[in-house]
Enzyme design. Structure first.
Site, PDB file in Angstrom:
ATOM      1  N   GLY A  33      -5.847   8.828 -18.186  1.00 52.13           N
ATOM      2  CA  GLY A  33      -4.927   9.841 -18.709  1.00 52.13           C
ATOM      3  C   GLY A  33      -3.516   9.299 -18.892  1.00 52.13           C
ATOM      4  O   GLY A  33      -2.811   9.670 -19.837  1.00 52.13           O
ATOM      5  N   ASP A 170      10.370  10.905 -11.228  1.00 50.24           N
ATOM      6  CA  ASP A 170      11.280  11.773 -10.462  1.00 50.24           C
ATOM      7  C   ASP A 170      12.668  11.798 -11.109  1.00 50.24           C
ATOM      8  O   ASP A 170      13.324  12.839 -11.177  1.00 50.24           O
ATOM      9  CB  ASP A 170      11.380  11.279  -9.010  1.00 50.24           C
ATOM     10  CG  ASP A 170      10.017  11.257  -8.328  1.00 50.24           C
ATOM     11  OD1 ASP A 170       9.249  12.214  -8.519  1.00 50.24           O
ATOM     12  OD2 ASP A 170       9.717  10.263  -7.638  1.00 50.24           O
ATOM     13  N   HIS A 197       8.000   8.907  -3.003  1.00 53.61           N
ATOM     14  CA  HIS A 197       7.427   9.706  -4.086  1.00 53.61           C
ATOM     15  C   HIS A 197       6.387  10.683  -3.545  1.00 53.61           C
ATOM     16  O   HIS A 197       5.204  10.593  -3.856  1.00 53.61           O
ATOM     17  CB  HIS A 197       6.825   8.796  -5.166  1.00 53.61           C
ATOM     18  CG  HIS A 197       6.230   9.572  -6.309  1.00 53.61           C
ATOM     19  ND1 HIS A 197       6.995  10.315  -7.187  1.00 53.61           N
ATOM     20  CD2 HIS A 197       4.949   9.760  -6.694  1.00 53.61           C
ATOM     21  CE1 HIS A 197       6.211  10.913  -8.059  1.00 53.61           C
ATOM     22  NE2 HIS A 197       4.959  10.596  -7.780  1.00 53.61           N
TER      23      HIS A 197
HETATM   24  N1  LIG Z   1       3.864   7.334  -9.677  1.00 59.02           N
HETATM   25  C1  LIG Z   1       3.852   8.526 -10.249  1.00 59.02           C
HETATM   26  O1  LIG Z   1       4.918   9.145 -10.429  1.00 59.02           O
HETATM   27  C2  LIG Z   1       2.572   9.148 -10.718  1.00 59.02           C
HETATM   28  C3  LIG Z   1       1.374   8.614 -10.318  1.00 59.02           C
HETATM   29  N2  LIG Z   1       0.197   9.137 -10.769  1.00 59.02           N
HETATM   30  C4  LIG Z   1      -1.044   8.501 -10.310  1.00 59.02           C
HETATM   31  O2  LIG Z   1      -1.557   7.647 -11.340  1.00 59.02           O
HETATM   32  C5  LIG Z   1      -2.953   7.439 -11.109  1.00 59.02           C
HETATM   33  C6  LIG Z   1      -3.734   7.567 -12.418  1.00 59.02           C
HETATM   34  O3  LIG Z   1      -3.676   8.884 -12.907  1.00 59.02           O
HETATM   35  P1  LIG Z   1      -4.469   9.321 -14.245  1.00 59.02           P
HETATM   36  O4  LIG Z   1      -4.224   8.349 -15.328  1.00 59.02           O
HETATM   37  O5  LIG Z   1      -4.156  10.742 -14.493  1.00 59.02           O
HETATM   38  O6  LIG Z   1      -5.989   9.179 -13.750  1.00 59.02           O
HETATM   39  P2  LIG Z   1      -7.296   8.978 -14.657  1.00 59.02           P
HETATM   40  O7  LIG Z   1      -8.468   9.249 -13.789  1.00 59.02           O
HETATM   41  O8  LIG Z   1      -7.166   9.721 -15.929  1.00 59.02           O
HETATM   42  O9  LIG Z   1      -7.263   7.430 -15.009  1.00 59.02           O
HETATM   43  C7  LIG Z   1      -7.416   6.437 -14.060  1.00 59.02           C
HETATM   44  C8  LIG Z   1      -8.077   5.259 -14.727  1.00 59.02           C
HETATM   45  O10 LIG Z   1      -8.146   4.207 -13.781  1.00 59.02           O
HETATM   46  C9  LIG Z   1      -9.379   3.553 -13.985  1.00 59.02           C
HETATM   47  N3  LIG Z   1      -9.711   2.780 -12.784  1.00 59.02           N
HETATM   48  C10 LIG Z   1     -10.096   3.232 -11.572  1.00 59.02           C
HETATM   49  N4  LIG Z   1     -10.296   2.185 -10.744  1.00 59.02           N
HETATM   50  C11 LIG Z   1     -10.024   1.069 -11.437  1.00 59.02           C
HETATM   51  C12 LIG Z   1     -10.037  -0.317 -11.136  1.00 59.02           C
HETATM   52  N5  LIG Z   1     -10.390  -0.773  -9.923  1.00 59.02           N
HETATM   53  N6  LIG Z   1      -9.692  -1.188 -12.103  1.00 59.02           N
HETATM   54  C13 LIG Z   1      -9.348  -0.756 -13.346  1.00 59.02           C
HETATM   55  N7  LIG Z   1      -9.327   0.539 -13.687  1.00 59.02           N
HETATM   56  C14 LIG Z   1      -9.653   1.449 -12.749  1.00 59.02           C
HETATM   57  C15 LIG Z   1     -10.362   4.656 -14.302  1.00 59.02           C
HETATM   58  O11 LIG Z   1     -11.537   4.162 -14.941  1.00 59.02           O
HETATM   59  C16 LIG Z   1      -9.515   5.545 -15.203  1.00 59.02           C
HETATM   60  O12 LIG Z   1      -9.656   5.181 -16.565  1.00 59.02           O
HETATM   61  C17 LIG Z   1      -3.354   8.470 -10.046  1.00 59.02           C
HETATM   62  O13 LIG Z   1      -3.469   7.820  -8.786  1.00 59.02           O
HETATM   63  C18 LIG Z   1      -2.191   9.445 -10.032  1.00 59.02           C
HETATM   64  O14 LIG Z   1      -2.039  10.116  -8.810  1.00 59.02           O
HETATM   65  C19 LIG Z   1       0.180  10.185 -11.643  1.00 59.02           C
HETATM   66  C20 LIG Z   1       1.356  10.747 -12.086  1.00 59.02           C
HETATM   67  C21 LIG Z   1       2.641  10.309 -11.607  1.00 59.02           C
HETATM   68  O1  LIG Z   2       1.629  14.975  -8.387  1.00 57.86           O
HETATM   69  C1  LIG Z   2       0.779  14.098  -8.603  1.00 57.86           C
HETATM   70  O2  LIG Z   2      -0.291  13.992  -8.011  1.00 57.86           O
HETATM   71  C2  LIG Z   2       1.124  13.062  -9.621  1.00 57.86           C
HETATM   72  C3  LIG Z   2       2.505  12.614  -9.375  1.00 57.86           C
HETATM   73  O3  LIG Z   2       2.754  11.784  -8.518  1.00 57.86           O
HETATM   74  C4  LIG Z   2       3.585  13.310 -10.067  1.00 57.86           C
HETATM   75  O4  LIG Z   2       3.348  14.028 -11.052  1.00 57.86           O
HETATM   76  O5  LIG Z   2       4.724  13.154  -9.624  1.00 57.86           O
END
Ligand SMILES: NC(=O)C1=CN([C@@H]2O[C@H](COP(=O)(O)OP(=O)(O)OC[C@H]3O[C@@H](n4cnc5c(N)ncnc54)[C@H](O)[C@@H]3O)[C@@H](O)[C@H]2O)C=CC1
Ligand SMILES: O=C([O-])CC(=O)C(=O)O
Length: 383
Positions: A33, A170, A197
């Site tokens: 995503g 953030d 975070h």
């Molecule tokens: N730092 C921040 O502010 C934020 C962090 N996140 C985090 O980002 C992460 C990803 O979120 P989304 O993209 O929505 O999830 P998602 O499930 O849509 O995508 C994750 C992708 O990672 C892939 N994946 C999983 N394990 C893997 C591996 N070992 N090697 C390569 N690819 C792998 C999956 O196949 C999938 O395509 C989550 O942990 C989420 O909590 C989300 C929003 C904000």
């Molecule tokens: O809230 C979550 O799980 C994803 C995230 O870290 C954010 O949107 O800040």
């Protein structure tokens, strides 16, 4: 010789873009995503020469799609077992791989699912591109970055100037919400967010907001709460379909662009991020950073700018009862006279102790990789 040097300088003067370098950026988790829109944004970045994308699923489709976009960025896709090839020679590795939250979960609850992903990537970075800047999106950032550091240390490849937890979302949210509140273009609002975070560890420093503003303490409390709970706001609105993806892709693309501008030796590039901090009692903390070709050129710490002033209610917002933890003592020692101009906001000791709790969470974990994992991480047990 002299003539050609003079010609080179002249060319740079006439066309400053001619001194721009192009870099290799690897995105791990590029089918997800966040990974897809992030790759789309990076495909349009003039500082990117090669975009190397990796995922465990659907990556060839994402590559076919991206490759039709008419920019000069070359895209290459790598499947599950090809992580090393994907990373080879990368200047920047950005990691949006891992599970997102569902309603009712905390970010901490993602640790077991996502720690293995982070360790695998860190291990591959140590082998394929140990000089790369490594930036994690994967949650929980507060624990993922410290365990990645541990793995890199075990491989003799840890340089605190090159490891980041991306907290730019953030900062982006802080600009948006304060811009709305002040009826200003959010791009004109610059509000550092420090700490970590997750929930209360997300600490907007209103006393350093540019432009500065005065308002009621209640407004500061409300804005602080909105910034701290914005991730959960999206998780609830998506009702089981994941967490923030588009805004995170925007934030990660901005952060990667800043890393690249630093690598390109542009002066005064600044971002906040969750990184190794100077104190052994509080090893990681999000602060404003100056970026350069080394990664972190300078950690600006907590009293980051001359704009830091007393008397703005933000410094007192969300103050919680004092906790006599290591973190609290550390902050008192490092920032005596709290509340005066140029000193640390009073919430910081509370945030420090919450972060220390995150570290303790991972210190208790015995990491066993899945039995079908043939990567070198099978050898690695985290205790
Ligand atoms: N730092 C921040 O502010 C934020 C962090 N996140 C985090 O980002 C992460 C990803 O979120 P989304 O993209 O929505 O999830 P998602 O499930 O849509 O995508 C994750 C992708 O990672 C892939 N994946 C999983 N394990 C893997 C591996 N070992 N090697 C390569 N690819 C792998 C999956 O196949 C999938 O395509 C989550 O942990 C989420 O909590 C989300 C929003 C904000
Ligand atoms: O809230 C979550 O799980 C994803 C995230 O870290 C954010 O949107 O800040």
């Amino acid at each position: 010789m002299l003539a050609s040097t003079t010609k080179g300088l002249l060319q740079r003067f006439i066309n400053p873009r001619s001194c721009r370098r192009e870099f290799k950026v690897a995105v791990v988790g590029a089918s997800g995503g966040i990974g897809q829109p992030l790759s789309l944004l990076l495909k349009q970045n003039p500082l990117v020469g090669e975009l190397s994308i990796h995922d465990m699923k659907n990556i060839k489709g994402v590559q076919a799609d991206l490759s039709h976009i008419c920019t000069s960025v070359q895209t290459n896709a790598y499947e599950d077992q090809e992580l090393g090839d994907c990373l080879a020679g990368a200047d920047v590795v950005v990691v949006p791989a891992g599970m997102p939250r569902k309603p009712g979960m905390t970010r901490d609850q993602l640790f077991e699912a996502n720690a293995g992903v982070a360790l695998r990537v860190a291990c591959a970075v140590s082998e394929s591109c140990p000089q790369a800047l490594l930036a994690f999106v994967t949650n929980p950032i507060n624990s993922i970055v410290p365990i990645a550091a541990e793995l890199l240390k075990s491989k003799d490849a840890y340089d605190p100037r090159r490891l980041f937890g991306i907290t730019t979302l953030d900062v982006v949210r802080a600009s948006t919400f304060v811009g709305d509140f002040l009826n200003l273009n959010p791009r004109k609002v610059d509000l550092p967010v420090i700490g970590g975070h997750a929930g209360k560890t997300i600490l907007p420093v209103f006393s350093q907001c540019c432009p500065s503003f005065q308002c009621q303490l209640e407004d500061i409390k409300r804005l602080t709460h909105r910034i701290q709970e914005a991730g959960t706001e999206v998780v609830i609105a998506k009702a089981g379909a994941g967490s923030a993806t588009l805004s995170m892709a925007y934030a990660a693309a901005r952060f990667v662009n800043s890393l690249l501008r630093g690598l390109n030796e542009e002066p005064d590039v600044m971002e906040c991020a969750f990184v190794g901090y100077k104190s052994p009692c509080l090893p990681f903390f999000a602060t404003p950073l100056v970026l350069s070709d080394k990664g972190i050129e300078k950690n600006l710490g907590l009293a980051a700018s001359g704009r830091f002033r007393a008397g703005v209610p933000g410094a007192n917002a969300a103050r919680a009862g004092e906790e006599h933890t290591e973190g609290h003592r550390l902050c008192q020692r490092e920032y005596p006279g709290k509340g005066r101009a140029g000193t640390v906001p009073e919430e910081v000791p509370k945030v420090a102790s919450l972060l220390l709790k995150s570290y303790r969470t991972f210190h208790g974990i015995h990491y066993t990789p899945p039995s079908n994992d043939r990567s070198p991480l099978c050898m690695y047990t985290y205790v």
